[in-house]
Design a protein around this motif. Structure first.
Motif, PDB file in Angstrom:
ATOM      1  N   PHE A 166      -7.577  -3.172  -4.681  1.00 57.36           N
ATOM      2  CA  PHE A 166      -6.357  -2.652  -4.530  1.00 57.36           C
ATOM      3  C   PHE A 166      -5.198  -3.565  -3.691  1.00 57.36           C
ATOM      4  O   PHE A 166      -4.027  -3.708  -4.885  1.00 57.36           O
ATOM      5  CB  PHE A 166      -6.295  -0.431  -4.172  1.00 57.36           C
ATOM      6  CG  PHE A 166      -4.562  -0.027  -4.386  1.00 57.36           C
ATOM      7  CD1 PHE A 166      -4.723   0.259  -5.381  1.00 57.36           C
ATOM      8  CD2 PHE A 166      -3.919  -0.431  -3.050  1.00 57.36           C
ATOM      9  CE1 PHE A 166      -2.874   1.015  -6.134  1.00 57.36           C
ATOM     10  CE2 PHE A 166      -2.823  -0.345  -3.621  1.00 57.36           C
ATOM     11  CZ  PHE A 166      -2.592   0.686  -4.106  1.00 57.36           C
TER      12      PHE A 166
ATOM     13  N   LYS B 179      -6.697   4.048  -1.735  1.00 52.13           N
ATOM     14  CA  LYS B 179      -5.340   2.721  -2.073  1.00 52.13           C
ATOM     15  C   LYS B 179      -5.918   1.670  -1.047  1.00 52.13           C
ATOM     16  O   LYS B 179      -5.958   1.090  -1.096  1.00 52.13           O
ATOM     17  CB  LYS B 179      -3.799   3.204  -1.714  1.00 52.13           C
ATOM     18  CG  LYS B 179      -3.872   4.077  -2.441  1.00 52.13           C
ATOM     19  CD  LYS B 179      -1.794   4.302  -2.282  1.00 52.13           C
ATOM     20  CE  LYS B 179      -1.175   4.926  -3.464  1.00 52.13           C
ATOM     21  NZ  LYS B 179       0.481   4.295  -3.431  1.00 52.13           N
TER      22      LYS B 179
ATOM     23  N   VAL C  94       0.842  -0.964  -0.088  1.00 52.12           N
ATOM     24  CA  VAL C  94      -0.095  -0.180   0.143  1.00 52.12           C
ATOM     25  C   VAL C  94       1.350   1.471   0.314  1.00 52.12           C
ATOM     26  O   VAL C  94       0.760   1.887  -0.910  1.00 52.12           O
ATOM     27  CB  VAL C  94      -1.305   0.155   1.399  1.00 52.12           C
ATOM     28  CG1 VAL C  94      -1.874   1.308   0.989  1.00 52.12           C
ATOM     29  CG2 VAL C  94      -2.155  -1.274   1.021  1.00 52.12           C
TER      30      VAL C  94
END
Length: 335
Positions: free
Chosen positions: A234, A229, A172
């Protein structure tokens, strides 16, 4: 016509359903109440359910890494699980912490602001006791502030734990957590305003017979730049793309090639009684089970891997590999 205003036909249909018993008045009232959702403007939700779920998965990965690290370094069975991921105000979090606590205030290199890593004193003293050679007995644990030596030990371990924390967040955002201060009184720890929203990740930790909690407090303003995110889609796609990158596999292979392994050559074996062992002295001779013409065994780590012949190379003793030990032979030798 607005959606909240019924037409005459809809009103007649509803009255007919109530009069015939198909729908009761109580059911209509209950349906209206379901549409109303209470909202506290003093504690606005900052994270969606999907973002909370993503945070849960990230820290499940962190829990697995921490579980391995604690078990290896403390030489005892450890179990770490994510107990909950909640959002609340910073004041509520601080009030929930006991005094004294072991609170580390950390900075993140690529994100502005601080986060808190708080460990239960039971867990902290179990770790210290194990590192100093003790058993980490639950009965000996007492809640108190750390000494200077204990604080230094915990700071070093926390820095190591934060390396795994950084690894869990790698897909991330990349950051390098560093301890800025360590506090015992929660009231002296003020990283954001009292009413600011934070997310609290609570880990259930068990080290031997000792159980406790680890709390990670991340203010919303700290991770606000990366909130988009924090979605399951994601995170999963980041994991998939990471697996597809061959350069990371090459890096891992290079690190493995640089790993050092102990290599020993076994000249032979002999079995003696304890009484014979105790009576050994200078000049005594032990007769090994191997002959001069026999190949010797090369042990890599703790496993026999090769056969060899002894000799010299220049002025140093050396061995020459004559055969690779197959898996079946290895199992027979271990047996």
């Amino acid at each position: 016509m607005p959606e909240d205003v019924l037409s005459q036909a809809e009103i007649d249909k509803l009255l007919s359903a109530i009069s015939t018993g198909v729908v009761s008045a109580d059911e209509v009232k209950a349906e209206e109440q379901k549409k109303v959702k209470l909202y506290d403007f003093k504690r606005p939700d900052k994270f969606s359910k999907d973002q909370i779920r993503t945070l849960f998965m990230i820290h499940e990965n962190f829990a697995r890494l921490l579980n391995t690290y604690l078990s290896t370094n403390l030489r005892v069975l450890a179990k770490v699980e994510v107990a909950s991921v909640d959002q609340l105000t910073y004041e509520e979090f601080i009030r929930s912490l006991p005094n004294p606590s072991v609170i580390s205030v950390l900075s993140l290199s690529s994100l502005q602001g601080n986060i808190i890593f708080e460990m239960d004193t039971n867990i902290v003293f179990a770790i210290i006791d194990r590192l100093f050679g003790g058993l980490g007995d639950e009965g000996k644990m007492k809640s108190r502030t750390l000494t200077d030596i204990e604080e230094t030990v915990i700071k070093r371990m926390t820095n190591k734990i934060m390396e795994h924390f950084s690894d869990a967040w790698h897909d991330v955002v990349e950051f390098d957590p560093r301890i800025e201060s360590m506090e015992a009184n929660p009231q002296f720890t003020q990283i954001v305003s009292s009413g600011d929203m934070v997310v609290i990740i609570t880990l259930q930790v068990k080290i031997g017979n000792v159980e406790g909690l680890i709390n990670i407090c991340i203010p919303y303003i700290v991770i606000e730049p990366i909130v988009p995110k924090l979605t399951t889609t994601f995170w999963v796609s980041a994991l998939s793309s990471r697996k597809e990158h061959p350069e990371e596999l090459d890096i891992l292979k290079k690190k493995l090639r640089r790993a050092k392994l102990p290599v020993n050559v076994e000249l032979g074996r002999v079995s003696i009684t304890v009484n014979e062992f105790l009576s050994l002295g200078l000049g005594d001779i032990l007769r090994l089970d191997s002959k001069v013409e026999d190949d010797l065994t090369v042990i890599v780590g703790e496993r026999p891997k090769f056969y060899c012949r002894p000799g010299t190379l220049g002025k140093k003793a050396a061995v020459q590999i004559t055969k690779v030990i197959e898996n079946e032979e290895e199992e027979q030798m271990d047996g």
